[in-house]
Design a protein around this motif. Structure first.
Motif, PDB file in Angstrom:
ATOM      1  N   PRO A 194       0.802  -1.220   0.000  1.00 48.24           N
ATOM      2  CA  PRO A 194       0.000   0.000   0.000  1.00 48.24           C
ATOM      3  C   PRO A 194       0.843   1.281   0.000  1.00 48.24           C
ATOM      4  CG  PRO A 194      -0.729  -1.494   1.728  1.00 48.24           C
ATOM      5  CD  PRO A 194       0.508  -2.068   1.137  1.00 48.24           C
ATOM      6  N   GLY A 195       2.110   1.149   0.358  1.00 38.48           N
ATOM      7  CA  GLY A 195       2.995   2.308   0.378  1.00 38.48           C
ATOM      8  C   GLY A 195       3.621   2.624  -0.968  1.00 38.48           C
ATOM      9  N   THR A 196       3.313   1.833  -1.994  1.00 39.68           N
ATOM     10  CA  THR A 196       3.827   2.091  -3.339  1.00 39.68           C
ATOM     11  C   THR A 196       3.443   3.511  -3.737  1.00 39.68           C
ATOM     12  OG1 THR A 196       3.639  -0.236  -3.955  1.00 39.68           O
ATOM     13  CG2 THR A 196       3.746   1.361  -5.756  1.00 39.68           C
ATOM     14  N   LYS A 197       4.430   4.276  -4.192  1.00 44.23           N
ATOM     15  CA  LYS A 197       4.210   5.688  -4.501  1.00 44.23           C
ATOM     16  C   LYS A 197       4.199   5.925  -5.998  1.00 44.23           C
ATOM     17  CE  LYS A 197       5.457   8.768  -1.584  1.00 44.23           C
ATOM     18  NZ  LYS A 197       6.076   9.761  -0.718  1.00 44.23           N
ATOM     19  N   PHE A 198       3.243   6.767  -6.407  1.00 47.31           N
ATOM     20  CA  PHE A 198       3.120   7.192  -7.798  1.00 47.31           C
ATOM     21  C   PHE A 198       3.434   8.676  -7.842  1.00 47.31           C
ATOM     22  CE2 PHE A 198       0.160   3.726  -6.960  1.00 47.31           C
ATOM     23  CZ  PHE A 198       0.623   2.788  -7.860  1.00 47.31           C
ATOM     24  N   GLU A 224      -3.328   6.176  -0.471  1.00 45.31           N
ATOM     25  CA  GLU A 224      -3.980   7.478  -0.689  1.00 45.31           C
ATOM     26  C   GLU A 224      -4.840   7.437  -1.945  1.00 45.31           C
ATOM     27  OE1 GLU A 224      -0.753  10.606   1.136  1.00 45.31           O
ATOM     28  OE2 GLU A 224      -0.262   9.593  -0.748  1.00 45.31           O
ATOM     29  N   LEU A 225      -4.331   6.788  -2.967  1.00 51.00           N
ATOM     30  CA  LEU A 225      -5.075   6.664  -4.220  1.00 51.00           C
ATOM     31  C   LEU A 225      -6.401   5.945  -3.985  1.00 51.00           C
ATOM     32  CD1 LEU A 225      -4.976   7.110  -7.297  1.00 51.00           C
ATOM     33  CD2 LEU A 225      -3.829   4.908  -7.479  1.00 51.00           C
ATOM     34  N   ASN A 226      -6.378   4.925  -3.155  1.00 55.38           N
ATOM     35  CA  ASN A 226      -7.587   4.181  -2.835  1.00 55.38           C
ATOM     36  C   ASN A 226      -8.638   5.078  -2.172  1.00 55.38           C
ATOM     37  OD1 ASN A 226      -9.231   1.796  -2.513  1.00 55.38           O
ATOM     38  ND2 ASN A 226      -8.652   1.833  -0.364  1.00 55.38           N
ATOM     39  N   THR A 227      -8.209   6.041  -1.358  1.00 54.86           N
ATOM     40  CA  THR A 227      -9.171   6.928  -0.701  1.00 54.86           C
ATOM     41  C   THR A 227      -9.712   7.986  -1.655  1.00 54.86           C
ATOM     42  OG1 THR A 227      -7.513   8.507   0.112  1.00 54.86           O
ATOM     43  CG2 THR A 227      -8.032   6.623   1.545  1.00 54.86           C
TER      44      THR A 227
END
Length: 82
Positions: free
Chosen positions: A36-40, A51-54
């Motif tokens: 989940p910490g994978t950053k874009f 964050e993307l999921n939220t």
């Protein structure tokens, strides 16, 4: 400003190895290189997968990576994130 093509490529790279069809965001986590910490990141845009999921509601299930990424990019554009 974010480069949409660059961001699209990052999202495809991160999610393409998921076991499609996926029925929830949790089905995508195993495919992510850093969970989940994978950053874009692109330009001034930076967001982790969590964050993307939220930010993106998603229209699960997704049959393939292209439809998932298309929806993510569209939602980020609608929300003024890109």
């Amino acid at each position: 400003m974010a480069d949409e093509a660059e961001l699209r490529e990052q999202l495809i790279d991160a999610f393409e190895d998921a076991d499609y069809p996926v029925s929830s965001p949790m089905d995508l986590v195993p495919a992510l290189p850093n969970g989940p910490g994978t950053k874009f990141e692109s330009g001034d845009f930076s967001m982790t997968a969590m964050e993307l999921n939220t930010k993106a509601s998603g229209d699960f299930p997704y049959e393939n990576v292209d439809s998932l990424v298309d929806d993510l990019i569209a939602e980020l554009n609608e929300q003024g994130e890109l």
